[in-house]
Design a protein around this motif. Sequence first.
Motif, short mmCIF file in Angstrom:
data_model
loop_
_atom_site.label_atom_id
_atom_site.label_comp_id
_atom_site.label_asym_id
_atom_site.label_seq_id
_atom_site.Cartn_x
_atom_site.Cartn_y
_atom_site.Cartn_z
N THR A 27 0.85 -1.20 0.05
CA THR A 27 -0.22 -0.16 0.19
C THR A 27 1.08 1.36 0.00
O THR A 27 0.57 2.16 -0.81
N VAL A 28 2.02 1.07 0.68
CA VAL A 28 2.92 2.46 0.64
C VAL A 28 3.48 2.54 -0.40
O VAL A 28 3.71 3.74 -0.86
N THR A 29 3.96 1.58 -1.13
CA THR A 29 4.58 1.61 -2.58
C THR A 29 3.57 2.19 -3.35
O THR A 29 3.65 3.01 -4.25
N ALA A 30 2.26 1.75 -3.57
CA ALA A 30 1.20 2.16 -4.14
C ALA A 30 1.00 3.57 -4.27
O ALA A 30 0.99 4.26 -5.29
N LEU A 31 0.78 4.14 -2.87
CA LEU A 31 0.50 5.44 -2.78
C LEU A 31 1.68 6.38 -3.12
O LEU A 31 1.51 7.47 -3.75
N ALA A 32 3.04 5.78 -2.92
CA ALA A 32 4.03 6.56 -3.19
C ALA A 32 4.13 6.76 -4.92
O ALA A 32 4.39 7.84 -5.33
N LEU A 33 3.96 5.75 -5.64
CA LEU A 33 3.85 5.83 -6.89
C LEU A 33 2.95 6.72 -7.52
O LEU A 33 2.99 7.35 -8.35
N ALA A 34 1.78 6.61 -6.74
CA ALA A 34 0.58 7.48 -7.42
C ALA A 34 0.91 8.96 -7.25
O ALA A 34 0.68 9.68 -7.92
N LEU A 35 1.46 9.17 -6.01
CA LEU A 35 1.57 10.48 -5.58
C LEU A 35 2.81 11.42 -6.11
O LEU A 35 2.72 12.53 -6.62
N CYS A 36 4.02 10.21 -6.73
CA CYS A 36 5.28 10.73 -7.02
C CYS A 36 5.19 10.68 -8.51
O CYS A 36 6.17 11.46 -9.04
N ALA A 37 4.58 9.89 -9.11
CA ALA A 37 4.75 9.59 -10.58
C ALA A 37 3.33 9.96 -11.39
O ALA A 37 3.14 10.65 -12.33
N GLU A 38 2.18 9.10 -11.07
CA GLU A 38 1.09 8.83 -11.81
C GLU A 38 0.30 10.40 -11.77
O GLU A 38 -0.06 11.13 -12.93
N VAL A 39 0.05 10.67 -10.64
CA VAL A 39 -0.75 12.18 -10.64
C VAL A 39 -0.15 13.25 -10.96
O VAL A 39 -0.59 14.28 -11.87
N PRO A 40 1.40 13.56 -10.69
CA PRO A 40 1.78 14.72 -11.27
C PRO A 40 1.99 14.61 -12.76
O PRO A 40 1.79 15.63 -13.39
N LEU A 41 2.11 13.40 -13.49
CA LEU A 41 2.13 13.29 -14.96
C LEU A 41 0.75 13.61 -15.34
O LEU A 41 0.59 14.24 -16.57
#
Length: 62
Positions: A27-41
Amino acid sequence: MPRPTLSTALVVAGEFDTMTAAPGTETVTALALALCAEVPLALVCARLAVQLAVQGVGRGRP
């Protein structure tokens, strides 16, 4: 893929990844990826789409 569609797909992918992640580290990894990569892009794609729409780019294409 057009920018508005890509923007939406990235947000949905981030949400899906976080909602289906196992509790704990996943869950932590998924949140980090979403907040640091997917949402900014997704925000970049949305901003570009709005700028191009305001400028009228692509309106004369067949």
